[in-house]
Scaffold this motif. Structure first.
Motif, short mmCIF file in Angstrom:
data_model
loop_
_atom_site.label_atom_id
_atom_site.label_comp_id
_atom_site.label_asym_id
_atom_site.label_seq_id
_atom_site.Cartn_x
_atom_site.Cartn_y
_atom_site.Cartn_z
N UNK A 98 45.65 27.88 7.35
CA UNK A 98 46.11 28.78 6.30
C UNK A 98 46.70 30.05 6.90
N UNK A 99 46.00 30.60 7.90
CA UNK A 99 46.49 31.82 8.55
C UNK A 99 47.84 31.59 9.20
N UNK A 100 47.97 30.48 9.94
CA UNK A 100 49.23 30.23 10.63
C UNK A 100 50.37 30.00 9.64
N UNK A 101 50.07 29.33 8.52
CA UNK A 101 51.11 29.12 7.51
C UNK A 101 51.57 30.45 6.94
N UNK A 102 50.61 31.32 6.61
CA UNK A 102 50.96 32.63 6.05
C UNK A 102 51.77 33.44 7.06
N UNK A 103 51.30 33.49 8.31
CA UNK A 103 51.98 34.27 9.34
C UNK A 103 53.39 33.72 9.59
N UNK A 104 53.47 32.38 9.70
CA UNK A 104 54.76 31.76 9.98
C UNK A 104 55.74 32.04 8.85
N UNK A 105 55.27 31.90 7.61
CA UNK A 105 56.14 32.13 6.46
C UNK A 105 56.65 33.56 6.45
N UNK A 106 55.72 34.52 6.66
CA UNK A 106 56.10 35.93 6.63
C UNK A 106 57.10 36.24 7.74
N UNK A 107 56.80 35.79 8.97
CA UNK A 107 57.70 36.12 10.08
C UNK A 107 59.03 35.40 9.91
N UNK A 108 58.99 34.18 9.38
CA UNK A 108 60.23 33.43 9.17
C UNK A 108 61.12 34.15 8.17
N UNK A 109 60.50 34.69 7.11
CA UNK A 109 61.30 35.41 6.11
C UNK A 109 61.98 36.62 6.74
N UNK A 110 61.22 37.39 7.55
CA UNK A 110 61.81 38.58 8.15
C UNK A 110 62.83 38.20 9.22
N UNK A 111 62.44 37.28 10.11
CA UNK A 111 63.36 36.87 11.18
C UNK A 111 64.58 36.18 10.60
N UNK A 112 64.34 35.35 9.59
CA UNK A 112 65.44 34.61 8.97
C UNK A 112 66.54 35.53 8.51
N UNK A 113 66.17 36.64 7.89
CA UNK A 113 67.17 37.59 7.39
C UNK A 113 67.95 38.17 8.57
N UNK A 114 67.24 38.59 9.63
CA UNK A 114 67.89 39.18 10.80
C UNK A 114 68.80 38.16 11.48
N UNK A 148 70.22 35.51 10.18
CA UNK A 148 71.40 35.24 9.37
C UNK A 148 72.44 36.33 9.53
N UNK A 149 71.98 37.60 9.60
CA UNK A 149 72.90 38.71 9.80
C UNK A 149 73.63 38.55 11.13
N UNK A 150 72.86 38.25 12.20
CA UNK A 150 73.46 38.08 13.53
C UNK A 150 74.47 36.94 13.53
N UNK A 151 74.08 35.82 12.94
CA UNK A 151 74.98 34.66 12.90
C UNK A 151 76.27 35.01 12.18
N UNK A 152 76.15 35.76 11.08
CA UNK A 152 77.33 36.15 10.32
C UNK A 152 78.24 37.00 11.19
N UNK A 153 77.64 37.94 11.94
CA UNK A 153 78.43 38.81 12.82
C UNK A 153 79.12 37.99 13.89
N UNK A 154 78.39 37.05 14.51
CA UNK A 154 78.98 36.21 15.56
C UNK A 154 80.13 35.39 15.01
#
Length: 99
Positions: A58-74, A76-82
């Motif tokens: 449960x902890x790893x799912x919560x952590x992974x989801x949270x970090x994925x949401x934050x990293x995912x946004x960043x 996507x921004x980088x990919x768009x710039x590239x």
């Protein structure tokens, strides 16, 4: 028709009230906690590792989801710039492999 409409509206508003009411969540939370403790207490008593695995999972799912949401946004921004940078480069220099 009018009576049915009125009843539907009343039902909808009471549903909305339930959704907005903290008591609904307290009740749901206490029900979840009660069923979880009923499930896990015997396991803890018997010395089972199952609760530990569930907590870790449960902890790893919560952590992974949270970090994925934050990293995912960043990311996507980088990919768009590239992608934009590459498009601009190709416009200026053409899309051949050679310079």
């Amino acid at each position: 028709g009018n009576c049915l409409q009125h009843r539907t509206l009343a039902t909808m508003s009471s549903t909305v009230e339930k959704l907005l009411s903290p008591q609904t969540y307290k009740t749901a939370g206490s029900n979840i906690m009660a069923s979880m403790s009923a499930y896990y207490k015997p396991l803890f008593r018997s010395g089972s590792v199952k609760p530990l695995w569930h907590i870790m999972l449960a902890t790893s799912i919560v952590m992974y989801t949270a970090s994925y949401q934050y990293k995912g946004i960043a990311v996507q921004e980088l990919r768009r710039e590239k992608a934009l940078a590459l498009e601009e480069y190709y416009e200026k220099h053409g899309k051949s492999g050679h310079h």
